[in-house]
Design an enzyme around this catalytic site. Sequence first.
Site, PDB file in Angstrom:
ATOM      1  N   ASP A   8       1.005  -1.015   0.281  1.00 37.97           N
ATOM      2  CA  ASP A   8       0.096   0.097  -0.207  1.00 37.97           C
ATOM      3  C   ASP A   8       0.965   0.971   0.052  1.00 37.97           C
ATOM      4  OD1 ASP A   8       0.982   0.268   2.772  1.00 37.97           O
ATOM      5  OD2 ASP A   8      -0.837   0.314   3.600  1.00 37.97           O
ATOM      6  N   HIS A   9       0.383   2.409   0.146  1.00 29.14           N
ATOM      7  CA  HIS A   9       1.175   3.504   0.157  1.00 29.14           C
ATOM      8  C   HIS A   9       2.257   3.699   1.203  1.00 29.14           C
ATOM      9  CE1 HIS A   9      -1.802   4.432   3.253  1.00 29.14           C
ATOM     10  NE2 HIS A   9      -0.966   5.221   3.778  1.00 29.14           N
ATOM     11  N   CYS A  66       3.335  -2.588   4.247  1.00 27.24           N
ATOM     12  CA  CYS A  66       2.394  -1.552   4.523  1.00 27.24           C
ATOM     13  C   CYS A  66       3.255  -1.022   5.605  1.00 27.24           C
ATOM     14  CB  CYS A  66       1.124  -2.079   5.008  1.00 27.24           C
ATOM     15  SG  CYS A  66       1.212  -2.816   6.655  1.00 27.24           S
ATOM     16  N   GLY A  67       2.774   0.332   6.135  1.00 28.93           N
ATOM     17  CA  GLY A  67       3.547   0.983   6.991  1.00 28.93           C
ATOM     18  C   GLY A  67       4.184   0.338   8.279  1.00 28.93           C
ATOM     19  N   VAL A  70       1.536  -4.664  10.544  1.00 31.00           N
ATOM     20  CA  VAL A  70       0.569  -5.290  11.203  1.00 31.00           C
ATOM     21  C   VAL A  70      -0.770  -5.469  10.435  1.00 31.00           C
ATOM     22  CG1 VAL A  70      -0.694  -5.151  13.229  1.00 31.00           C
ATOM     23  CG2 VAL A  70       1.523  -4.471  13.599  1.00 31.00           C
ATOM     24  N   HIS A  99       9.202 -24.023  10.611  1.00 27.20           N
ATOM     25  CA  HIS A  99       8.236 -24.402  11.551  1.00 27.20           C
ATOM     26  C   HIS A  99       6.682 -24.518  11.339  1.00 27.20           C
ATOM     27  CE1 HIS A  99      11.486 -24.615  15.006  1.00 27.20           C
ATOM     28  NE2 HIS A  99      12.022 -24.973  13.674  1.00 27.20           N
ATOM     29  N   ARG A 138       1.239 -29.730  14.172  1.00 22.94           N
ATOM     30  CA  ARG A 138       0.888 -28.487  14.450  1.00 22.94           C
ATOM     31  C   ARG A 138       0.047 -27.452  13.263  1.00 22.94           C
ATOM     32  NH1 ARG A 138       6.406 -27.264  17.561  1.00 22.94           N
ATOM     33  NH2 ARG A 138       5.985 -28.679  19.521  1.00 22.94           N
TER      34      ARG A 138
END
Length: 147
Positions: A8-9, A66-67, A70, A99, A138
């Site tokens: 993104d920006h 992205c920035g 997150v 893993h 897992r």
Amino acid sequence: MRIAVGADHGGFPLKADIIALVRKAGHQVVDVGAHTLDSSDDYPSYTRLVGEAIQRGEAERGIMMCGSGVGACVAANKMRGIRAGLCHDTYSAHQAVEHDDINVLCLGARIVGVELAKELVQAFVGAQFSGDERHVRRLAKVKAMEQ
């Protein structure tokens, strides 16, 4: 390997360097955008394009910027079959593949510099899922959570 790359920006300033690195390493890039810097670009839009490229088999892995990384990580992990990790250290970038079999690396362009980002991408791209019984077990539990 075919690697879908998106930003993104906030991640856009890092994107060209990452694409160049991936190509130099001999991998094919599936560039899903953004193709120009536009402050109205939203990370979910480009994260979806990275994830869909993997879901359709057009790419084996993805890198989304992205920035902070997150938002892209949260969005990517909403998609079936996508296992994204936010990595800002090289150990996590390779261990998450080995893993946890992540297939999307999320980076925060406002958090890591270009040189560290390159090291993270190299660690991610160079890693392979171990196939160890405990990791397979897992991963099966994680995949069951998508149902």
